[in-house]
Design a protein around this motif. Sequence first.
Motif, PDB file in Angstrom:
ATOM      1  N   PHE A  20       0.865  -1.199   0.302  1.00  0.00           N
ATOM      2  CA  PHE A  20       0.048  -0.478  -0.119  1.00  0.00           C
ATOM      3  C   PHE A  20       0.932   1.320   0.315  1.00  0.00           C
ATOM      4  O   PHE A  20       0.581   1.844  -0.676  1.00  0.00           O
ATOM      5  N   TYR A  21       1.936   1.228   0.765  1.00  0.00           N
ATOM      6  CA  TYR A  21       2.880   2.179   0.657  1.00  0.00           C
ATOM      7  C   TYR A  21       3.738   2.751  -0.497  1.00  0.00           C
ATOM      8  O   TYR A  21       3.469   3.493  -0.984  1.00  0.00           O
ATOM      9  N   GLY A  22       3.982   1.234  -1.354  1.00  0.00           N
ATOM     10  CA  GLY A  22       4.249   1.428  -3.139  1.00  0.00           C
ATOM     11  C   GLY A  22       3.575   2.731  -3.377  1.00  0.00           C
ATOM     12  O   GLY A  22       4.005   3.360  -4.817  1.00  0.00           O
ATOM     13  N   ILE A  23       1.999   2.621  -3.014  1.00  0.00           N
ATOM     14  CA  ILE A  23       1.335   2.920  -4.430  1.00  0.00           C
ATOM     15  C   ILE A  23       0.907   4.409  -3.189  1.00  0.00           C
ATOM     16  O   ILE A  23       1.289   5.106  -4.791  1.00  0.00           O
ATOM     17  N   VAL A  24       0.797   4.628  -3.006  1.00  0.00           N
ATOM     18  CA  VAL A  24       0.714   6.001  -1.843  1.00  0.00           C
ATOM     19  C   VAL A  24       1.927   6.806  -1.987  1.00  0.00           C
ATOM     20  O   VAL A  24       2.015   7.713  -2.720  1.00  0.00           O
ATOM     21  N   ASP A  25       3.158   5.694  -1.875  1.00  0.00           N
ATOM     22  CA  ASP A  25       4.090   6.917  -2.361  1.00  0.00           C
ATOM     23  C   ASP A  25       5.050   7.173  -4.108  1.00  0.00           C
ATOM     24  O   ASP A  25       5.417   8.515  -4.075  1.00  0.00           O
ATOM     25  N   GLY A  26       3.867   6.545  -4.511  1.00  0.00           N
ATOM     26  CA  GLY A  26       3.901   6.597  -5.981  1.00  0.00           C
ATOM     27  C   GLY A  26       3.507   8.033  -6.209  1.00  0.00           C
ATOM     28  O   GLY A  26       3.679   9.227  -6.937  1.00  0.00           O
ATOM     29  N   PHE A  27       2.684   8.486  -5.429  1.00  0.00           N
ATOM     30  CA  PHE A  27       1.701   9.603  -5.636  1.00  0.00           C
ATOM     31  C   PHE A  27       2.280  10.607  -4.564  1.00  0.00           C
ATOM     32  O   PHE A  27       1.334  11.589  -4.382  1.00  0.00           O
ATOM     33  N   ASN A  28       3.289  10.756  -3.686  1.00  0.00           N
ATOM     34  CA  ASN A  28       4.051  11.744  -3.243  1.00  0.00           C
ATOM     35  C   ASN A  28       3.071  11.371  -1.335  1.00  0.00           C
ATOM     36  O   ASN A  28       3.239  12.732  -0.726  1.00  0.00           O
ATOM     37  N   LYS A 198      18.522   6.709   2.792  1.00  0.00           N
ATOM     38  CA  LYS A 198      17.281   6.105   1.863  1.00  0.00           C
ATOM     39  C   LYS A 198      16.190   6.751   3.546  1.00  0.00           C
ATOM     40  O   LYS A 198      15.512   6.842   3.665  1.00  0.00           O
ATOM     41  N   ILE A 199      16.637   6.205   4.494  1.00  0.00           N
ATOM     42  CA  ILE A 199      16.378   6.898   5.878  1.00  0.00           C
ATOM     43  C   ILE A 199      16.088   8.497   6.081  1.00  0.00           C
ATOM     44  O   ILE A 199      15.411   8.885   6.344  1.00  0.00           O
ATOM     45  N   GLN A 200      17.103   9.208   5.514  1.00  0.00           N
ATOM     46  CA  GLN A 200      17.222  10.528   5.219  1.00  0.00           C
ATOM     47  C   GLN A 200      15.976  10.247   4.596  1.00  0.00           C
ATOM     48  O   GLN A 200      15.428  11.942   4.671  1.00  0.00           O
ATOM     49  N   ALA A 201      16.269  10.377   3.120  1.00  0.00           N
ATOM     50  CA  ALA A 201      15.072  10.479   1.950  1.00  0.00           C
ATOM     51  C   ALA A 201      13.566  10.580   2.541  1.00  0.00           C
ATOM     52  O   ALA A 201      12.962  11.891   2.624  1.00  0.00           O
ATOM     53  N   PHE A 202      13.733   9.689   3.249  1.00  0.00           N
ATOM     54  CA  PHE A 202      12.313   8.821   4.239  1.00  0.00           C
ATOM     55  C   PHE A 202      12.009  10.188   5.132  1.00  0.00           C
ATOM     56  O   PHE A 202      10.805  11.176   4.611  1.00  0.00           O
ATOM     57  N   ILE A 203      12.519  11.047   6.094  1.00  0.00           N
ATOM     58  CA  ILE A 203      12.456  11.478   7.072  1.00  0.00           C
ATOM     59  C   ILE A 203      12.236  13.306   5.883  1.00  0.00           C
ATOM     60  O   ILE A 203      11.243  14.051   6.678  1.00  0.00           O
ATOM     61  N   ASP A 204      12.822  13.713   5.106  1.00  0.00           N
ATOM     62  CA  ASP A 204      13.368  14.788   4.575  1.00  0.00           C
ATOM     63  C   ASP A 204      11.910  15.251   4.220  1.00  0.00           C
ATOM     64  O   ASP A 204      11.275  15.870   4.040  1.00  0.00           O
ATOM     65  N   ALA A 205      10.646  13.561   3.250  1.00  0.00           N
ATOM     66  CA  ALA A 205       9.936  13.754   2.593  1.00  0.00           C
ATOM     67  C   ALA A 205       9.084  13.891   4.048  1.00  0.00           C
ATOM     68  O   ALA A 205       7.146  13.675   3.420  1.00  0.00           O
ATOM     69  N   LYS A 206       9.075  13.725   4.895  1.00  0.00           N
ATOM     70  CA  LYS A 206       7.962  13.842   5.768  1.00  0.00           C
ATOM     71  C   LYS A 206       6.474  13.218   5.752  1.00  0.00           C
ATOM     72  O   LYS A 206       5.467  12.948   5.555  1.00  0.00           O
TER      73      LYS A 206
END
Length: 334
Positions: A20-28, A198-206
Amino acid sequence: MYNLLYKYITPIFGYIMLFFYGIVDGFNGSYGIAIIFFTLFARFLMIPTTISQQKGMAKQQRLAPKIRRIQERYAGDQQKIQQETQNLYAREGYNPMSAGCLPLLIQMPFIIGLFGVLYNPLRYAIGLDASTSDLITDAFKNMISSDFFKGLVKSGAMEEIKANQERYFSLYAIQHFDVFKQYVTDNGIQISAAALNKIQAFIDAKRFTFFGLELGVVPTVKHFSKYWLIPILSGITSLASALITQAQQKKTNPQANAPGMGCTMLMMPAMSVWFTFLFPCGIGVYWITSNVFATAQTLIMKKIYSPQKNVAKLMIAESVERRSRENSVKRIHK
């Protein structure tokens, strides 16, 4: 039993959440939206149970006059009333659980699995492999027992961290990533740059933030904050669901007006509020979504599987079955 469910269900639900997150992540989108999708997925799986519950309530309404006659006949003898009521249930093939707490029991594995998923965002949100996730968790565990950490606690920078709550370490590593990364660098801990980036990018993108709330934060009763919104909404949605369910049960079973039902109705919302003060906000998002969906589902099911229609269908089915038995007996006698 809990540990077995936690151990084997968490990976299954973890991969569902990653899907589900893969789908959501595709739309930021946020990980919170993935939790909502997961909740809807869980509730859809429980639709057959909800239908069974509606039919069970119809059966309960059908049996209500017979139960009242038993209560009148054996008034004052509670043991006899209970025995005769159980005999009636056995003859009619009725299970009180089907109209009671069975849906809640079925929902528990989903909640337990979601616990494990939210407690390990390194693996089930960011998507790190198990060995890297464990390495980071172990490094954080070593950090909080070090002089480095003791200095931070004295300064009040990380005083909320509970050293004995290992299940939170993955969450804390994300929430305090800058401090953790400094500890890793200072002590030469071998965590790949790719994993850290990868963790930093996840955090930066909130991605682990939902409407300004960090999903890994546990609301605290002692300090009023914006995170109180989760328990408040959880209590309101749970109360709304309970009121609608009780209104339907009153039509189905007049005994729902009995004294004490009000206290019982308020118990679930109160537990819902207390529950969301104990666990990360992500669990609260699941709980709120589940309450909203359950309320909508109850209203829709009331239209499609109304108690009156179910009772009518039940009476027809019982009449057909009774005539079939009578015809079978006649054929045997002939």
